[in-house]
Design a protein around this motif. Structure first.
Motif, mmCIF file in Angstrom:
data_model
loop_
_atom_site.group_PDB
_atom_site.id
_atom_site.type_symbol
_atom_site.label_atom_id
_atom_site.label_comp_id
_atom_site.label_asym_id
_atom_site.label_seq_id
_atom_site.Cartn_x
_atom_site.Cartn_y
_atom_site.Cartn_z
ATOM 1 N N GLN A 110 0.834 -1.219 0.000
ATOM 2 C CA GLN A 110 0.000 0.000 0.000
ATOM 3 C C GLN A 110 0.865 1.265 0.000
ATOM 4 O O GLN A 110 0.621 2.202 -0.750
ATOM 5 N N GLU A 111 1.885 1.251 0.849
ATOM 6 C CA GLU A 111 2.775 2.422 0.959
ATOM 7 C C GLU A 111 3.504 2.685 -0.364
ATOM 8 O O GLU A 111 3.729 3.836 -0.739
ATOM 9 N N THR A 112 3.882 1.597 -1.039
ATOM 10 C CA THR A 112 4.578 1.743 -2.325
ATOM 11 C C THR A 112 3.618 2.288 -3.379
ATOM 12 O O THR A 112 3.992 3.138 -4.202
ATOM 13 N N GLN A 113 2.373 1.816 -3.336
ATOM 14 C CA GLN A 113 1.377 2.343 -4.286
ATOM 15 C C GLN A 113 1.187 3.854 -4.083
ATOM 16 O O GLN A 113 1.131 4.612 -5.052
ATOM 17 N N LYS A 114 1.123 4.282 -2.828
ATOM 18 C CA LYS A 114 0.949 5.715 -2.548
ATOM 19 C C LYS A 114 2.184 6.503 -3.009
ATOM 20 O O LYS A 114 2.066 7.584 -3.605
ATOM 21 N N ALA A 115 3.356 5.922 -2.755
ATOM 22 C CA ALA A 115 4.606 6.589 -3.168
ATOM 23 C C ALA A 115 4.635 6.744 -4.687
ATOM 24 O O ALA A 115 5.044 7.794 -5.205
ATOM 25 N N LEU A 116 4.189 5.713 -5.401
ATOM 26 C CA LEU A 116 4.148 5.790 -6.862
ATOM 27 C C LEU A 116 3.163 6.876 -7.302
ATOM 28 O O LEU A 116 3.478 7.691 -8.181
ATOM 29 N N HIS A 117 2.008 6.907 -6.682
ATOM 30 C CA HIS A 117 1.009 7.928 -7.031
ATOM 31 C C HIS A 117 1.572 9.330 -6.837
ATOM 32 O O HIS A 117 1.500 10.184 -7.734
ATOM 33 N N ASP A 118 2.174 9.568 -5.659
ATOM 34 C CA ASP A 118 2.683 10.912 -5.349
ATOM 35 C C ASP A 118 3.824 11.285 -6.297
ATOM 36 O O ASP A 118 3.949 12.449 -6.703
ATOM 37 N N PHE A 119 4.628 10.298 -6.659
ATOM 38 C CA PHE A 119 5.698 10.540 -7.634
ATOM 39 C C PHE A 119 5.099 10.930 -8.991
ATOM 40 O O PHE A 119 5.522 11.912 -9.621
ATOM 41 N N LEU A 120 4.102 10.183 -9.442
ATOM 42 C CA LEU A 120 3.516 10.449 -10.769
ATOM 43 C C LEU A 120 2.831 11.810 -10.820
ATOM 44 O O LEU A 120 2.871 12.490 -11.849
ATOM 45 N N VAL A 121 2.232 12.225 -9.715
ATOM 46 C CA VAL A 121 1.526 13.516 -9.683
ATOM 47 C C VAL A 121 2.487 14.662 -9.981
ATOM 48 O O VAL A 121 2.138 15.613 -10.679
ATOM 49 N N SER A 122 3.720 14.571 -9.476
ATOM 50 C CA SER A 122 4.630 15.716 -9.633
ATOM 51 C C SER A 122 5.657 15.527 -10.761
ATOM 52 O O SER A 122 6.293 16.484 -11.175
ATOM 53 N N ASN A 123 5.807 14.301 -11.276
ATOM 54 C CA ASN A 123 6.891 14.058 -12.233
ATOM 55 C C ASN A 123 6.572 14.568 -13.641
ATOM 56 O O ASN A 123 5.490 14.310 -14.174
ATOM 57 N N ILE A 124 7.582 15.229 -14.256
ATOM 58 C CA ILE A 124 7.446 15.620 -15.669
ATOM 59 C C ILE A 124 8.619 15.102 -16.505
ATOM 60 O O ILE A 124 8.744 15.402 -17.686
#
Ligand SMILES: NC(=O)C1=CN([C@@H]2O[C@H](COP(=O)(O)OP(=O)(O)OC[C@H]3O[C@@H](n4cnc5c(N)ncnc54)[C@H](OP(=O)(O)O)[C@@H]3O)[C@@H](O)[C@H]2O)[C@@H](O)CC1
Ligand SMILES: Nc1ncnc2c1ncn2[C@@H]1O[C@H](COP(=O)(O)OP(=O)(O)O)[C@@H](O)[C@H]1O
Ligand SMILES: [Mg+2]
Length: 285
Positions: A110-124
């Motif tokens: 779950q924590e990794t899924q959230k980390a991936l989400h937060d990364f994708l939100v800000s990554n360009i």
């Protein structure tokens, strides 16, 4: 359906020779976000493949338990660690890589899924998405909208099914993958025997590779190679095409010495140099 064969000629048209005045700062910096407890090998393979494919700098972002492993296994690669010990929980870094590969061996906590989400939100930054990163996105399909245009996704058949749902024929598999590529503006590396690369309506069919590649970690190596080429400035579709071609070629070269059975993912990495050399030696197709 028409497939463009990825011949040596197609590759030589895309291949960029390294300038005599190159230095590590001009050759691109690749970041590999990978690994978890028990699957740190995926991070080692992807990072080593990235540096062996020619980018100037490689950094691995891994859970804390991967620090010693990475530093000892590959001294050429820099390492940043997550605050969590065993799996990714918060992907934050100060560096500015030209390309990022994410997913090999990260698991689906779950924590990794959230980390991936937060990364994708800000990554360009241009991205390659593989393995558990694809599995996490399959569980949360709305995240597909967060991917930068021309993100390269590299699913094996099971990962592809998780992303696009089942198909009943090969024709339907291609139709659904083309629709998926167009909907989210992605380059899809449809791994298999052979691998196809789908860029909207255009489908490329690889001509290298053999069953020696049916071995643990061979996809993790492909992620490292493709991310390296993307970091070196290749356009996404060309990074995918060149990466898949060279990856397959290593197995064609090595098989005469290793045979099919004893070829392992590290043998792909050891033969990347020989694969590159075939591009420089002659211009025959
Ligand atoms: N040393 C390390 O650290 C390593 C770490 N690794 C990491 O482990 C994580 C899990 O990755 P994973 O791919 O093993 O698991 P998963 O997505 O469940 O797929 C397995 C199922 O998919 C199918 N399938 C696969 N290929 C297929 C094909 N060509 N054609 C048809 N079907 C195919 C097949 O399904 P089946 O046929 O059995 O129904 C199979 O059982 C991931 O993060 C990865 O990076 C690995 O790279 C190993 C080395
Ligand atoms: N029989 C085969 N012929 C050609 N290529 C193959 C064959 N089997 C596997 N491969 C290639 O090996 C790689 C396997 O990737 P993947 O399943 O993600 O491995 P892993 O997750 O263990 O690293 C893909 O690039 C695939 O095309
Ligand atoms: Mg894989």
């Amino acid at each position: 359906m028409y497939f463009i064969p990825i011949t040596k000629k197609e590759i030589q048209d895309r291949y960029q020779i390294v300038s005599a005045f190159a230095h590590k700062g001009t050759q691109g910096h690749a970041l590999l976000i990978a690994g978890s407890y028990g699957k740190m090998g995926a991070a080692v393979l992807a990072s080593k493949a990235a540096i062996k494919t020619g980018c100037g700098l490689v950094t691995a972002f891994v859970p804390e338990c991967g620090y010693d492993i990475l530093q000892i296994a590959i001294p050429e690669v820099m390492v940043i660690t997550d605050v969590a010990q065993r799996h990714l929980s918060n992907v934050k870094f100060q560096i500015k890589p030209q390309a990022i590969g994410i997913g090999p061996g990260i698991g689906q906590e779950q924590e990794t899924q959230k980390a991936l989400h937060d990364f994708l939100v800000s990554n360009i930054i241009p991205l390659v998405l593989d393995a558990d990163a694809l599995n996490c996105v399959s569980r949360n399909k709305e995240w597909l909208h967060l991917l930068p245009s021309k993100t390269i996704v590299t699913p094996h058949p099971k990962e592809l099914e998780r992303l696009i749902g089942p198909w009943e024929s090969e024709e339907e598999q291609f139709e659904k993958t083309i629709a998926f590529s167009k909907q989210y503006n992605l380059v899809v590396v449809m791994k298999g025997a052979p691998t196809h690369i789908i860029d909207g309506e255009t489908v490329y069919k690889n001509t290298t590779g053999n069953a020696a590649l049916a071995t643990a970690g061979s996809g993790d190596v492909l992620t490292g190679m493709t991310t390296s080429l993307l970091a070196q400035g290749y356009e996404a579709v060309n990074a995918a095409i060149l990466g898949v071609y060279l990856h397959g070629l290593t197995a064609d070269i090595a098989i005469t010495e290793t045979g099919t059975q004893s070829f392992i993912a590290s043998d792909i990495i050891s033969n990347i140099g020989r694969a590159f050399l075939t591009l420089e030696n002659d211009t025959n197709n």
